[in-house]
Design a protein around this motif. Sequence first.
Motif, PDB file in Angstrom:
ATOM      1  N   ASP A 123      39.980  39.220  48.177  1.00  6.43           N
ATOM      2  CA  ASP A 123      40.497  39.820  46.950  1.00  6.43           C
ATOM      3  C   ASP A 123      39.437  39.870  45.742  1.00  6.43           C
ATOM      4  OD1 ASP A 123      43.011  40.272  48.104  1.00  6.43           O
ATOM      5  OD2 ASP A 123      43.105  38.104  48.087  1.00  6.43           O
ATOM      6  N   GLY A 124      38.718  38.872  45.809  1.00 10.67           N
ATOM      7  CA  GLY A 124      37.650  38.818  44.449  1.00 10.67           C
ATOM      8  C   GLY A 124      36.438  37.943  44.800  1.00 10.67           C
ATOM      9  N   LEU A 125      35.718  38.090  43.616  1.00 12.14           N
ATOM     10  CA  LEU A 125      34.306  37.535  43.812  1.00 12.14           C
ATOM     11  C   LEU A 125      34.006  37.059  42.633  1.00 12.14           C
ATOM     12  CD1 LEU A 125      32.047  40.146  45.644  1.00 12.14           C
ATOM     13  CD2 LEU A 125      33.434  38.167  46.949  1.00 12.14           C
ATOM     14  N   ILE A 126      33.371  35.558  42.542  1.00  9.35           N
ATOM     15  CA  ILE A 126      32.817  35.115  41.226  1.00  9.35           C
ATOM     16  C   ILE A 126      31.523  34.558  41.647  1.00  9.35           C
ATOM     17  CG2 ILE A 126      32.882  32.942  39.691  1.00  9.35           C
ATOM     18  CD1 ILE A 126      35.991  33.003  40.000  1.00  9.35           C
ATOM     19  N   ILE A 127      30.450  35.081  41.180  1.00  7.40           N
ATOM     20  CA  ILE A 127      29.074  34.810  41.463  1.00  7.40           C
ATOM     21  C   ILE A 127      28.385  34.375  40.175  1.00  7.40           C
ATOM     22  CG2 ILE A 127      27.058  35.762  42.677  1.00  7.40           C
ATOM     23  CD1 ILE A 127      28.637  38.004  43.841  1.00  7.40           C
ATOM     24  N   PRO A 128      28.475  32.958  39.698  1.00  3.15           N
ATOM     25  CA  PRO A 128      27.951  32.566  38.514  1.00  3.15           C
ATOM     26  C   PRO A 128      26.527  32.742  38.179  1.00  3.15           C
ATOM     27  CG  PRO A 128      28.328  30.785  40.063  1.00  3.15           C
ATOM     28  CD  PRO A 128      29.006  31.958  40.694  1.00  3.15           C
ATOM     29  N   ASP A 129      25.707  33.068  39.253  1.00  3.30           N
ATOM     30  CA  ASP A 129      24.177  33.270  38.981  1.00  3.30           C
ATOM     31  C   ASP A 129      23.839  34.728  39.074  1.00  3.30           C
ATOM     32  OD1 ASP A 129      24.577  33.213  41.759  1.00  3.30           O
ATOM     33  OD2 ASP A 129      22.783  32.328  42.446  1.00  3.30           O
ATOM     34  N   LYS A 144      34.611  50.980  46.803  1.00  4.19           N
ATOM     35  CA  LYS A 144      35.175  51.296  48.010  1.00  4.19           C
ATOM     36  C   LYS A 144      36.745  50.733  48.029  1.00  4.19           C
ATOM     37  CE  LYS A 144      31.094  51.327  50.841  1.00  4.19           C
ATOM     38  NZ  LYS A 144      30.507  50.835  52.315  1.00  4.19           N
ATOM     39  N   LYS A 145      37.433  51.505  48.523  1.00  2.40           N
ATOM     40  CA  LYS A 145      39.244  51.257  48.743  1.00  2.40           C
ATOM     41  C   LYS A 145      39.237  50.031  49.470  1.00  2.40           C
ATOM     42  CE  LYS A 145      43.533  52.780  50.216  1.00  2.40           C
ATOM     43  NZ  LYS A 145      44.398  53.625  50.875  1.00  2.40           N
ATOM     44  N   GLY A 146      40.068  48.977  48.625  1.00  2.00           N
ATOM     45  CA  GLY A 146      40.003  47.540  49.253  1.00  2.00           C
ATOM     46  C   GLY A 146      38.998  46.607  49.088  1.00  2.00           C
ATOM     47  N   ALA A 147      37.786  46.983  48.143  1.00  2.32           N
ATOM     48  CA  ALA A 147      36.892  46.179  48.025  1.00  2.32           C
ATOM     49  C   ALA A 147      37.220  44.903  47.014  1.00  2.32           C
ATOM     50  CB  ALA A 147      35.540  47.049  47.573  1.00  2.32           C
ATOM     51  N   PRO A 148      36.635  43.747  47.133  1.00  5.67           N
ATOM     52  CA  PRO A 148      36.931  42.658  46.069  1.00  5.67           C
ATOM     53  C   PRO A 148      36.664  43.081  44.538  1.00  5.67           C
ATOM     54  CG  PRO A 148      35.329  42.277  47.354  1.00  5.67           C
ATOM     55  CD  PRO A 148      35.695  43.433  48.203  1.00  5.67           C
ATOM     56  N   ILE A 149      37.608  42.497  43.753  1.00  3.13           N
ATOM     57  CA  ILE A 149      37.258  42.566  42.320  1.00  3.13           C
ATOM     58  C   ILE A 149      35.861  41.472  42.073  1.00  3.13           C
ATOM     59  CG2 ILE A 149      37.977  42.208  40.043  1.00  3.13           C
ATOM     60  CD1 ILE A 149      40.696  43.131  41.310  1.00  3.13           C
ATOM     61  N   LEU A 150      34.892  42.163  41.250  1.00  2.00           N
ATOM     62  CA  LEU A 150      33.957  40.952  40.721  1.00  2.00           C
ATOM     63  C   LEU A 150      34.685  40.684  39.334  1.00  2.00           C
ATOM     64  CD1 LEU A 150      31.411  39.722  41.136  1.00  2.00           C
ATOM     65  CD2 LEU A 150      30.066  41.911  40.125  1.00  2.00           C
ATOM     66  N   ILE A 151      34.892  39.208  39.562  1.00  3.66           N
ATOM     67  CA  ILE A 151      35.396  38.673  38.225  1.00  3.66           C
ATOM     68  C   ILE A 151      34.299  38.167  37.492  1.00  3.66           C
ATOM     69  CG2 ILE A 151      36.731  36.665  37.558  1.00  3.66           C
ATOM     70  CD1 ILE A 151      38.366  38.632  39.174  1.00  3.66           C
ATOM     71  N   GLN A 152      34.330  38.726  36.046  1.00  2.00           N
ATOM     72  CA  GLN A 152      33.379  38.326  35.131  1.00  2.00           C
ATOM     73  C   GLN A 152      33.438  37.020  34.313  1.00  2.00           C
ATOM     74  OE1 GLN A 152      30.880  40.063  34.821  1.00  2.00           O
ATOM     75  NE2 GLN A 152      31.458  41.972  36.054  1.00  2.00           N
ATOM     76  N   ALA A 169      35.964  45.509  33.370  1.00  4.11           N
ATOM     77  CA  ALA A 169      36.161  44.086  33.914  1.00  4.11           C
ATOM     78  C   ALA A 169      37.608  44.539  34.461  1.00  4.11           C
ATOM     79  CB  ALA A 169      36.130  43.066  33.126  1.00  4.11           C
ATOM     80  N   ARG A 170      37.990  43.891  35.746  1.00  3.50           N
ATOM     81  CA  ARG A 170      39.069  44.056  36.289  1.00  3.50           C
ATOM     82  C   ARG A 170      39.542  42.532  36.888  1.00  3.50           C
ATOM     83  NH1 ARG A 170      39.090  47.525  41.459  1.00  3.50           N
ATOM     84  NH2 ARG A 170      41.207  46.659  41.643  1.00  3.50           N
ATOM     85  N   GLY A 171      40.885  42.592  37.187  1.00  3.88           N
ATOM     86  CA  GLY A 171      41.549  41.176  37.549  1.00  3.88           C
ATOM     87  C   GLY A 171      41.701  40.212  36.430  1.00  3.88           C
ATOM     88  N   PHE A 172      40.704  39.089  36.351  1.00  9.60           N
ATOM     89  CA  PHE A 172      40.748  38.383  35.038  1.00  9.60           C
ATOM     90  C   PHE A 172      39.444  38.108  34.830  1.00  9.60           C
ATOM     91  CE2 PHE A 172      41.084  35.699  38.788  1.00  9.60           C
ATOM     92  CZ  PHE A 172      40.006  34.615  38.709  1.00  9.60           C
ATOM     93  N   VAL A 173      39.337  37.646  33.361  1.00  6.35           N
ATOM     94  CA  VAL A 173      38.091  36.985  32.937  1.00  6.35           C
ATOM     95  C   VAL A 173      38.295  35.526  33.110  1.00  6.35           C
ATOM     96  CG1 VAL A 173      39.186  37.390  30.393  1.00  6.35           C
ATOM     97  CG2 VAL A 173      36.586  36.991  30.863  1.00  6.35           C
TER      98      VAL A 173
END
Length: 263
Positions: A123-129, A144-152, A169-173
């Motif tokens: 559902d989401g991605l957190i990529i700190p670097d 794309k439809k269904g792709a994970p959200i990139l969490i900031q 931004a989407r999802g949550f910060v």
Amino acid sequence: MNRIEEKLAKLKEKKEKAFITYMTAGLPDMEGTKEIIRIQEQAGTDIIELGIPFSDPAADGPIIQQASFESIQKGTNLTKVFNMLEDLRKDCEIPIVFMMYYNTVFHYGLERFVEKCIQIGVDGLIIPDLPYEAQGDLAKFLDKKGAPILIQLVAPVSKKRIPMILKNARGFVYCVSSMGVTGQDATFHKDVVEYLHTVKEISNIPVMMGFGIRTAKDVDGVRDTIDGAIVGSHFIKLMKESDYNLEEIKNYCSNFKKELNQY
């Protein structure tokens, strides 16, 4: 909306704070990882950050570094995590965010990685670097439809950059509450209250606080500002010290969620 956005919308309706945990994939083993995720769903955990082990987790302190090392020693890799999650998704709908480092994504192949996330149900991605300015190559596949959200992520030193980072931004910060790495035992940045207020004023999405949180009491001073709390290093330590006892994990998550919303 994906699972993250649906969950946060429901919490907003109920006027509840979100409880988010971090755990390392592959510990105590792959079957154990599935059991821990399922028991957290039963306990009321709202979202799970699933750490993909990496050899040089630069944003993480010693507890998560050690967990990552132990998981790698057990043979955990991204392909095995995908296979585990594919099986888990047969009976588990809790929102799952991959917390990982960019080299793992890049090595797998950006488009191939996103397609697999869509197929499996990440559902989401957190990529700190992966700083905001370098997100373009990956972001073009996340439309794309269904792709994970990139969490900031934002930090106390991000003040001038926050409007730019949160514009779309989407999802949550994810608000980093202290300087340095994870697991610093609630040693929050001296200006954390002002900083969180600033983020809350700018953000159109829920604001989550992480780094150094152990108990719901740790966020008492900012409870009215944030929309939820993230527990990582302390949760990893608790699980390891209990030998990954499911009942202790369930009790901790259930109690934290209740205490977070007692106000």
